[in-house]
Design a protein around this motif. Structure first.
Motif, PDB file in Angstrom:
ATOM      1  N   ASP A  55      94.890  25.469  49.879  1.00 56.25           N
ATOM      2  CA  ASP A  55      94.268  24.787  51.010  1.00 56.25           C
ATOM      3  C   ASP A  55      92.841  25.274  51.230  1.00 56.25           C
ATOM      4  N   GLY A  57      89.330  24.675  49.458  1.00 54.55           N
ATOM      5  CA  GLY A  57      88.451  24.053  48.476  1.00 54.55           C
ATOM      6  C   GLY A  57      87.341  24.972  48.025  1.00 54.55           C
ATOM      7  N   ALA A  92      93.883  21.046  45.394  1.00 56.15           N
ATOM      8  CA  ALA A  92      93.564  21.289  46.808  1.00 56.15           C
ATOM      9  C   ALA A  92      94.308  20.276  47.665  1.00 56.15           C
TER      10      ALA A  92
END
Length: 138
Positions: A55, A57, A92
């Motif tokens: 989670d 990026g 992601a």
């Protein structure tokens, strides 16, 4: 700072998890530390084909930038783990979809006596969240 993660099978069932505490650091380092622990845990468990949902990026971006690895050496450790003979797909997704790992990380961050705790079974509070996710997917 805390780190946490879990390994689930193709049906979404718990296989193993971890929670950890380390003094100091920043959010990116915490995410990198969790990825490193999770990759090592998965390798040690004998899995050689996996999808790793992150989670953060910024961490994915930093792994691809050589300059970032000069400032955050743990990224080199992660690259070495990823270069082992296995298939790992990093993807992601939103933090809302990663509430289980977030829960474990928060639990690790709140326990300074804990360095790293591998979990063969999920804590009872987390088991409820996992079951809810599995039923929602049906």
């Amino acid at each position: 700072m805390g780190a946490g993660g879990l390994l689930r099978d193709e049906l979404g069932q718990w296989v193993r998890g971890f929670q950890a505490f380390q003094a100091g650091g920043n959010p990116l380092l915490s995410e990198a530390w969790a990825l490193k622990i999770g990759l090592q845990m998965t390798w040690d468990a004998g899995f050689r084909d996996m999808i790793c949902n992150l989670d953060c990026g910024e961490l994915l971006k930093s792994l691809g930038e050589v300059d970032s690895r000069h400032f955050l050496p743990i990224l080199d450790d992660i690259i070495k783990l990823l270069d082992r003979p296995w298939r790992v797909s990093l993807s992601a997704f939103s933090r809302d979809c990663n509430m289980h790992a977030d829960w474990l990380a928060n639990r690790g961050a709140s326990n300074p006596k804990l360095s790293l705790c591998l979990l063969d079974t999920p804590p009872m509070e987390l088991e409820t969240l996992i079951m809810r996710d599995r039923f929602a997917a049906l």
